[in-house]
Design an enzyme around this catalytic site. Structure first.
Site, mmCIF file in Angstrom:
data_model
loop_
_atom_site.group_PDB
_atom_site.id
_atom_site.type_symbol
_atom_site.label_atom_id
_atom_site.label_comp_id
_atom_site.label_asym_id
_atom_site.label_seq_id
_atom_site.Cartn_x
_atom_site.Cartn_y
_atom_site.Cartn_z
ATOM 1 C CG ASP A 13 -1.857 -1.126 1.301
ATOM 2 O OD1 ASP A 13 -2.156 -1.689 0.233
ATOM 3 O OD2 ASP A 13 -2.305 -1.464 2.413
HETATM 4 N N1 URA Z 1 -1.279 -5.880 3.937
HETATM 5 C C1 URA Z 1 -1.744 -4.618 3.927
HETATM 6 O O1 URA Z 1 -2.762 -4.319 4.517
HETATM 7 N N2 URA Z 1 -1.036 -3.703 3.231
HETATM 8 C C2 URA Z 1 0.101 -3.966 2.589
HETATM 9 O O2 URA Z 1 0.702 -3.072 2.005
HETATM 10 C C3 URA Z 1 0.581 -5.284 2.612
HETATM 11 C C4 URA Z 1 -0.132 -6.237 3.294
#
Ligand code: URA
Length: 243
Positions: free
Chosen positions: A103
């Site tokens: 993310d």
């Molecule tokens: N899980 C999440 O919520 N975000 C990420 O970036 C990776 C795994």
């Protein structure tokens, strides 16, 4: 042909500035001759380049370990946002792409490569590659949460999440944990904590399969994988047989 300093970076001998130091110290030879000039051109697959006595072996593919900072998106291009490719030198970008997504606000290990087969094998849902994350979470994380992570959680998908390990590093109004998951659903870790009534406020990926984030890499910086790291990944994904 490629510049010697870049060749040494790409074969895992360090960052541009570290490699310049190695050259300055006279630790590098090309076909037996000591070379100090970073701009000297070498033939990637023909010249014998030694650094501190160790052979620099050119990989046909590019493998980069990035310590992704928060605030950039895991994409090769984006109309509005800065991408992880914007963090790379022009010459390193070439055809690389991120292996999976973190993310925008997640930090940590991101592999960038032009090796499509290796990427496919690491991301395949059938492979169940372990991904380890460190998270800071609002809310008290308890043993019961760890049991529920192990049993599988309903995060609104067709099936429960696969069993995952939740290790509690600190438990309080705000908690710290290490989580190992074997899938890569959108916002998976955040949604897993939401499912047990907690909220992730900081998330960092520490490892993926055999590849572990080099803690010496500051957020926003990157390096080539070492020969051993590439070998381990290729063995792990079954691209080459185990030794
Ligand atoms: N899980 C999440 O919520 N975000 C990420 O970036 C990776 C795994």
């Amino acid at each position: 042909m490629m510049r010697l300093d870049r060749f040494l970076c790409e074969t895992g001998f360090g960052t541009r500035s570290q490699v310049k130091e190695l050259l300055k110290k006279g630790l590098v030879t090309v076909n037996g001759e000591p070379v100090k000039k970073p701009e000297q051109k070498v033939k990637e697959t023909q010249d014998v380049v030694l650094c501190g006595g160790k052979r620099a072996v050119y990989a046909a593919f590019v493998y980069l370990m990035l310590h992704k900072p928060a605030g950039v998106v895991s994409a090769t291009e984006d109309a509005a946002e800065r991408t992880v490719l914007d963090l790379l030198d022009e010459t390193d970008r070439r055809n690389v792409f991120p292996v999976g997504r973190l993310d925008k606000d997640t930090e940590g290990l991101l592999l960038l490569t032009d090796d499509g087969e290796l990427a496919h094998r690491l991301l395949s849902p059938k492979k169940h590659v372990d991904k380890v994350y460190y998270a800071r979470v609002e809310g008290q994380v308890t043993r019961e949460h760890a049991d529920r992570f192990q049993e599988g959680l309903d995060i609104g998908e067709k099936a429960l999440t696969l069993p995952s390990e939740l290790e509690i590093l600190k438990s309080g109004a705000s908690s710290e944990v290490r989580v190992t998951i074997r899938e890569g659903k959108f916002h998976q870790i955040k949604r897993m904590f939401e499912a047990v009534g907690c909220r992730v406020v900081y998330l960092k990926r520490l490892s993926m399969g055999t590849l572990v984030l080099d803690e010496r890499l500051e957020a926003g910086s990157y390096r080539s994988l070492t020969e051993d790291e590439v070998k381990e990944l290729r063995q792990f994904t079954g691209l080459v047989p185990e030794a």
